[in-house]
Design a protein around this motif. Sequence first.
Motif, PDB file in Angstrom:
ATOM      1  N   TYR A   1     -10.066   5.261  -1.093  1.00  0.00           N
ATOM      2  CA  TYR A   1      -8.816   6.006  -1.143  1.00  0.00           C
ATOM      3  C   TYR A   1      -9.025   7.306  -0.387  1.00  0.00           C
ATOM      4  O   TYR A   1     -10.009   8.026  -0.609  1.00  0.00           O
TER       5      TYR A   1
ATOM      6  N   HIS B   1      -4.051   3.382  -8.624  1.00  0.00           N
ATOM      7  CA  HIS B   1      -4.872   2.624  -7.675  1.00  0.00           C
ATOM      8  C   HIS B   1      -6.115   2.053  -8.358  1.00  0.00           C
ATOM      9  O   HIS B   1      -6.537   0.931  -8.048  1.00  0.00           O
TER      10      HIS B   1
ATOM     11  N   GLY C   1      -5.171   3.277   0.227  1.00  0.00           N
ATOM     12  CA  GLY C   1      -4.081   4.223   0.065  1.00  0.00           C
ATOM     13  C   GLY C   1      -4.473   5.602   0.568  1.00  0.00           C
ATOM     14  O   GLY C   1      -5.645   5.889   0.803  1.00  0.00           O
TER      15      GLY C   1
ATOM     16  N   SER D   1      -7.781  11.056   0.500  1.00  0.00           N
ATOM     17  CA  SER D   1      -6.979  12.193   0.047  1.00  0.00           C
ATOM     18  C   SER D   1      -7.209  13.347   1.011  1.00  0.00           C
ATOM     19  O   SER D   1      -8.328  13.832   1.156  1.00  0.00           O
TER      20      SER D   1
ATOM     21  N   LEU E   1      -4.432   8.122  -8.254  1.00  0.00           N
ATOM     22  CA  LEU E   1      -5.734   7.478  -8.428  1.00  0.00           C
ATOM     23  C   LEU E   1      -5.754   6.594  -9.667  1.00  0.00           C
ATOM     24  O   LEU E   1      -6.382   5.523  -9.664  1.00  0.00           O
TER      25      LEU E   1
ATOM     26  N   LEU F   1     -12.765   3.583  -7.219  1.00  0.00           N
ATOM     27  CA  LEU F   1     -12.616   3.655  -5.766  1.00  0.00           C
ATOM     28  C   LEU F   1     -13.621   4.610  -5.136  1.00  0.00           C
ATOM     29  O   LEU F   1     -14.012   5.610  -5.738  1.00  0.00           O
TER      30      LEU F   1
ATOM     31  N   GLN G   1       0.833  -1.189   0.000  1.00  0.00           N
ATOM     32  CA  GLN G   1       0.000   0.000   0.000  1.00  0.00           C
ATOM     33  C   GLN G   1       0.872   1.244   0.000  1.00  0.00           C
ATOM     34  O   GLN G   1       2.071   1.184   0.314  1.00  0.00           O
TER      35      GLN G   1
END
Length: 313
Positions: free
Chosen positions: A234, A143, A277, A236, A140, A150, A125
Amino acid sequence: MADANNNQGTPINVAHSSIYATHPATFMQFPPYDPQAEGTEVVITGIPFDLACTGRSGTRMGPKSIRLASANLIWEGIRWPWEFALDDHLRVADAGDLHFSYGEPQTLVDNLEAHADRVLEAGRQMLSFGGDHFISLPLLRAHARRHGPLALIHFDAHTDTYSGGTQYDHGTIFHHAVQEGLVDTEHSIQIGIRTTYDRRNHPFEVLDAAWVNDQGPAAVLERIRQRVGSRKAYLSFDIDGLDPTHAPGTGTPVSGGLSIDCALKVVRGMTGLELVGMDLVEVNPAYDHAEITSLAAATLALEFLYVLAANKS
């Protein structure tokens, strides 16, 4: 990082008496990343890129400042309020800063996607330090190639879904992410927003900063869990999601944001979600004071790692 086998009291870092003198250039004194070494579960990467910012430049220095601020966290063998030492449950390594040709943004895109592909294909990861928020788009992409579209959990003062701007723009990243099918908008959520956006046609659920500050972390977590569900997610985190009193060191500060206490409680409460992530962006140390912003970022990153460790057990 810690002597977790010390049973003579609270475990502490064995070098805690001289952490500033001995602190290496890695986050939390984690070992440098060796792609050939077995056992690494999370790879930290610094991305010193700020050519896509529309406000004050300087976030290229963010990764270094976050690593240096982590010296304030190293001494605590078991991070409060957790009840275990991170090293006992999670193997983390620091890959240093990504290399690219400064002044040529496409090399950042190409190199970051390639690096992320290699890390993810190895079953590891990522925890990534910006740099400006543009870095989320190539991350992104990598991923999504690995996991499919995601659920996005996004902390920010801005939605970053603006359709204008140039090819490299930290305010358009999630517009492009939606257009490219990288995120599942029905399971994505934005938290801390307090700037204008098209509410009638907006693709994400929004918990604006005023609502968050009125309702508190528990209500935020309930909405996140309802929205994300069992989807791979995910995270951010734009540091300007925090109020400038808690994070002055950023390029586009906006008053009325979240407190660091609120943000930590929300991130800490994400145990059980399938987080794949995280990136932490927009730390601009040139406008920081006494490492307030860098320390907030380092602490949020450490909380994320503890959530990953808790999810394993």
